[in-house]
Design an enzyme around this catalytic site. Sequence first.
Site, mmCIF file in Angstrom:
data_model
loop_
_atom_site.group_PDB
_atom_site.id
_atom_site.type_symbol
_atom_site.label_atom_id
_atom_site.label_comp_id
_atom_site.label_asym_id
_atom_site.label_seq_id
_atom_site.Cartn_x
_atom_site.Cartn_y
_atom_site.Cartn_z
ATOM 1 N N GLU A 108 -25.175 8.291 -9.435
ATOM 2 C CA GLU A 108 -24.709 7.610 -10.640
ATOM 3 C C GLU A 108 -25.288 8.320 -11.855
ATOM 4 O O GLU A 108 -26.427 8.769 -11.833
ATOM 5 C CB GLU A 108 -25.190 6.150 -10.630
ATOM 6 C CG GLU A 108 -24.819 5.406 -11.896
ATOM 7 C CD GLU A 108 -25.189 3.918 -11.872
ATOM 8 O OE1 GLU A 108 -25.818 3.479 -10.892
ATOM 9 O OE2 GLU A 108 -24.839 3.229 -12.847
ATOM 10 N N TYR B 12 -18.834 -5.089 -0.971
ATOM 11 C CA TYR B 12 -19.538 -5.737 0.144
ATOM 12 C C TYR B 12 -19.131 -7.205 0.232
ATOM 13 O O TYR B 12 -18.917 -7.752 1.312
ATOM 14 C CB TYR B 12 -21.069 -5.660 -0.010
ATOM 15 C CG TYR B 12 -21.639 -4.306 -0.333
ATOM 16 C CD1 TYR B 12 -20.894 -3.131 -0.150
ATOM 17 C CD2 TYR B 12 -22.935 -4.173 -0.819
ATOM 18 C CE1 TYR B 12 -21.437 -1.898 -0.460
ATOM 19 C CE2 TYR B 12 -23.479 -2.943 -1.121
ATOM 20 C CZ TYR B 12 -22.722 -1.803 -0.951
ATOM 21 O OH TYR B 12 -23.254 -0.592 -1.258
ATOM 22 N N GLU C 295 -11.273 -3.406 -11.626
ATOM 23 C CA GLU C 295 -12.044 -4.038 -12.693
ATOM 24 C C GLU C 295 -11.482 -3.599 -14.036
ATOM 25 O O GLU C 295 -10.545 -2.792 -14.097
ATOM 26 C CB GLU C 295 -13.527 -3.689 -12.561
ATOM 27 C CG GLU C 295 -13.831 -2.204 -12.706
ATOM 28 C CD GLU C 295 -15.285 -1.839 -12.379
ATOM 29 O OE1 GLU C 295 -15.903 -2.525 -11.547
ATOM 30 O OE2 GLU C 295 -15.781 -0.875 -12.953
ATOM 31 N N HIS D 78 -20.844 -0.293 -15.325
ATOM 32 C CA HIS D 78 -20.146 0.939 -14.962
ATOM 33 C C HIS D 78 -19.695 1.666 -16.221
ATOM 34 O O HIS D 78 -19.167 1.061 -17.150
ATOM 35 C CB HIS D 78 -18.885 0.626 -14.139
ATOM 36 C CG HIS D 78 -19.179 0.176 -12.744
ATOM 37 N ND1 HIS D 78 -18.269 -0.517 -11.994
ATOM 38 C CD2 HIS D 78 -20.268 0.330 -11.966
ATOM 39 C CE1 HIS D 78 -18.797 -0.789 -10.807
ATOM 40 N NE2 HIS D 78 -20.007 -0.285 -10.771
#
Lengths: 378, 295
Positions: B103, B164, B214, B252
């Site tokens: 990331e 998940y 998203e 994000h």
Amino acid sequence: MDIHEYQAKELFRAAGVAVPPGEVATTAEQAEEIARRYGGSVVVKAQVHAGGRGKAGGVKLASSAEEAREHASKILGMTIKDLTVQKVLVTPIEDIASEAYASVLIDRETQRPMFMVSPEGGVDIEEVAENRPEAIRKLRIDPRYGLLPHQAYSLATFLYDDPAQVKQATKLMGQLYEAFTSNSCSLAEINPLIVTPEGDLKAIDAKVSIDESALFRLPEVAAYRDLDAEPAAETKAREAGLSFVKLEGDVGCCVNGAGLAMATMDLVKYYGGEPANFLDIGGSSNPDKVVAALEIITADPSVKSILFNIFGGITRCDDVANGIVEAARRIDIQPPIVIRLTGTNETEALEILKEAGFSAYTSMDEVVEKAVELAAQA
Amino acid sequence: MSIFIDDSTRLVVQGITGRDGSFHTNQMLEYGTQVVAGVTPGKGGQSFTADNGTTVPIFNTVEEAVEKEGANTSVIYVPPAFASGAIMEAADAGIAFIVAITEGIPVMDMTRTYAFVKDRGARLLGPNCPGAITPGVAKVGIIPGQITTPGPVGVVSRSGTLTYEAVNQLTEAGIGQSTCVGIGGDPIIGTNFIDTLRAFGEDPATEAIVMIGEIGGTDEQEAAAWVQEHLEIPVVGFIAGQTAPPGRQMGHAGAIISGSAGTAEEKMKVFEEHGIAVAKRPVDIRALIQEALAG
């Protein structure tokens, strides 16, 4: 990371873009002094990370140094979109023959830098895009080769007919692209790009956002971060390695992972509550992060209940549980806490929490419903 | 069957000696993934010994891992400043499927890297993604194996832990997965929704798909149009960020609403317009996918 107009102009100047002079004042007296040096005829511009400064009364023309002082005294301390103005840029008034628009941003669709130019400058570009899309030229750039000469020329001819202006604009496109890439921008925008009555191109307003991920190798740009321009809670969160955005509701949320954090907020709303914040504690399970997160959430007086939603993967549930217990020991937490933990080391975590007197859940819906109910009762 | 990873996957771990790299190498080996090599420049000739006793040879370069161990897939756990270089090294060495977990890779680096990888015909998954798992066969990345179970549903998502959550909902309802793929939350990613949906569409073992998007960008909207036109199996969608304010990055790097574009509301509407059933809550995915499989 958003930076101020005066900082964006510094970056543009360094890349060779023609930008009018200007200086920053934090007091009305300083503004007057700067205005006097420029001959009195200046623009006083609020330096805040918000669009629509003009409409909010944050940009004023002055015809004398005294008037500049008066404007500055009104603008300094005013609130624009919840942000208090602490600095003004004082810059000479430029005579304008025409206004255009030029920007570079990252186009997510083609995964490339993209130029957007329009001969219609000085207005909201999204409005132009919606109503007169033909007035905007978009050009994707192959990042491996950069802006090619014929591409710069083609952008310039979309804006201007006059050969001398086309020549200036061709050069400016290269400089703008250079400013964009060398500072790892996500947006570099000139609006308006003016032509003066003498035929000179100048960038009289500038907006730049920097890719946060590139700041590690751009120390000079990183130093532009204005801590006064962001809420204290967000500074604290960033320093602790958390992502945090303050919202208007009363259910404090502490979640691991950005997507799950958003889904948790949405579920709070679904059950009739309002989230007080977005908070992602990230992938690590350092108990200190959990403590910092709880400090930030409890510092918000509107928080009536606190909700943990942890799906253990890399994050170990027992670490988070230890963090919660540790935080409860270190700080006085008034609002009730409800906890959902599942995944890696879930059993150990539930044991730790039970021993410390917390109740824990394993279903997301259950815990969110409970948190909303507790906030409503408070 | 499955997509992207199967029993022929021979994995090289780039950054195997780092904290995350070694932890997840253990997890992947335990799950049954064939980890055939590790790469850490300067540590070539050493070996990695896993908790279960397996030893994995370490090389200085990916090229050697390909030559000596026949690696065809790589997973990258190197820090952001070096990750872009690691991706290009893997593509240059002939790795066909590259998974970048890292990331925080600078976006400008990724624009060049993306073009480089495309030119070499490799597939990049991520960066800033949890990787992929084919339940019961192999996993590449960090998705916890215990929440998955083999079955007919393909899962594709921009998120990590929300994936998940969705997978766990399926497993708890007794619905298994063919492959679960996290495509990553960055603005520039190697494999997007359409790439993944196309692969699921070509996989005979996948009978329905869960797509989790998203706020930010238009990838979901384009995917929805593509689904209606090209995909024959049903898709259930979920969009995170209905309560996200405009102009703010929600964790994000890619999760930001610009102007009126990229809102959850818009994406959910586009999903429905193109025949994708939208789950209001993660738990609703269960019933919708059961319906889709029955239909």
